[in-house]
Design a protein around this motif. Sequence first.
Motif, PDB file in Angstrom:
ATOM      1  N   LEU A 193       2.196   1.807  -3.578  1.00  0.00           N
ATOM      2  CA  LEU A 193       1.220   2.394  -4.498  1.00  0.00           C
ATOM      3  C   LEU A 193       1.025   3.878  -4.218  1.00  0.00           C
ATOM      4  CD1 LEU A 193      -1.430  -0.482  -4.645  1.00  0.00           C
ATOM      5  CD2 LEU A 193       0.328   0.079  -6.338  1.00  0.00           C
ATOM      6  N   LYS A 219       0.826  -1.206   0.000  1.00  0.00           N
ATOM      7  CA  LYS A 219       0.000   0.000   0.000  1.00  0.00           C
ATOM      8  C   LYS A 219       0.862   1.258   0.000  1.00  0.00           C
ATOM      9  CE  LYS A 219      -3.964  -2.188   2.255  1.00  0.00           C
ATOM     10  NZ  LYS A 219      -4.828  -2.235   3.467  1.00  0.00           N
ATOM     11  N   ASP A 245       0.237  -8.744  -6.423  1.00  0.00           N
ATOM     12  CA  ASP A 245      -0.937  -7.870  -6.468  1.00  0.00           C
ATOM     13  C   ASP A 245      -0.534  -6.418  -6.682  1.00  0.00           C
ATOM     14  OD1 ASP A 245      -2.793  -9.897  -6.155  1.00  0.00           O
ATOM     15  OD2 ASP A 245      -2.801  -9.759  -3.964  1.00  0.00           O
ATOM     16  N   ASN A 272      -2.077  -1.420 -14.144  1.00  0.00           N
ATOM     17  CA  ASN A 272      -3.347  -0.824 -14.550  1.00  0.00           C
ATOM     18  C   ASN A 272      -3.191   0.642 -14.950  1.00  0.00           C
ATOM     19  OD1 ASN A 272      -4.951  -3.107 -14.177  1.00  0.00           O
ATOM     20  ND2 ASN A 272      -5.305  -2.646 -12.007  1.00  0.00           N
ATOM     21  N   ARG A 276       0.198  -6.028 -10.359  1.00  0.00           N
ATOM     22  CA  ARG A 276      -1.042  -5.960 -11.141  1.00  0.00           C
ATOM     23  C   ARG A 276      -1.667  -4.567 -11.049  1.00  0.00           C
ATOM     24  NH1 ARG A 276      -1.783 -11.141  -8.570  1.00  0.00           N
ATOM     25  NH2 ARG A 276      -1.522 -12.855 -10.083  1.00  0.00           N
ATOM     26  N   SER A 277      -1.679  -3.997  -9.854  1.00  0.00           N
ATOM     27  CA  SER A 277      -2.241  -2.662  -9.668  1.00  0.00           C
ATOM     28  C   SER A 277      -1.438  -1.612 -10.423  1.00  0.00           C
ATOM     29  CB  SER A 277      -2.286  -2.304  -8.169  1.00  0.00           C
ATOM     30  OG  SER A 277      -3.150  -3.163  -7.469  1.00  0.00           O
TER      31      SER A 277
END
Length: 231
Positions: A39, A36, A63, A70, A66-67
Amino acid sequence: MPKTILVVDDDEEIVKLITKSLRYEQFAIISACSGKEALSALEENHIDFIVLDIVMPDMDGLDVCRSIRNSFNVPILFLSARDKDIDKIVGLEIGADDYMTKPFSIQELVSRIKAHFRKVDRLFKEWDELSPSNEKADAPLILNDKTFEAFLNSRKLDLSTKEFQILSILMRHPNHVLTREQIYENVWGDEYGEINTVTVHIKNIRKKLGSEYDFIKTIWGIGYKYTEREQ
């Protein structure tokens, strides 16, 4: 301006080691100890490269990757204690550009990062000297070599840096067969890695282009070639 690298790992000692070594090479460093945080850092800063641990408590690196894919095209190098081939393949298939297993050599990590930026600099210089390979306005697939963006029928493709580079190399040699060795040398150059990663990246590119645009042909036993003929 120095390149900015985001280092993501829940092990503070590893973050300190990587940070110290990269700062010695004049890189700017931003660190995060969770997915987190990573990101958030990416949203708030311009990041040129990411070193990303896979096993983290709140959100694993897969994960996070992947984020990131996007919305961002920043290069990602995975660090992981998992050394099975399937884990490497999964990492590459979801958008990573490189993969190293723990324990790792800090000198090798720094060398891979420096090699990446050398390669990108060389590609920009070559692209400045070459005319675009797809000047036709009605071409279904368009690459923007300045921004590392690809568009298929005006739809932006979510390509990783290495996927973009492979596609660009193939498009600059239409209807010419390039071996995996030639592709690897042009895209990875003097970086460390395995030649089988070319096959994985080609598979990813095909998936993102879609089955109706079979631009990349496999020439069994030799390599690949690019053709704009639609199937």
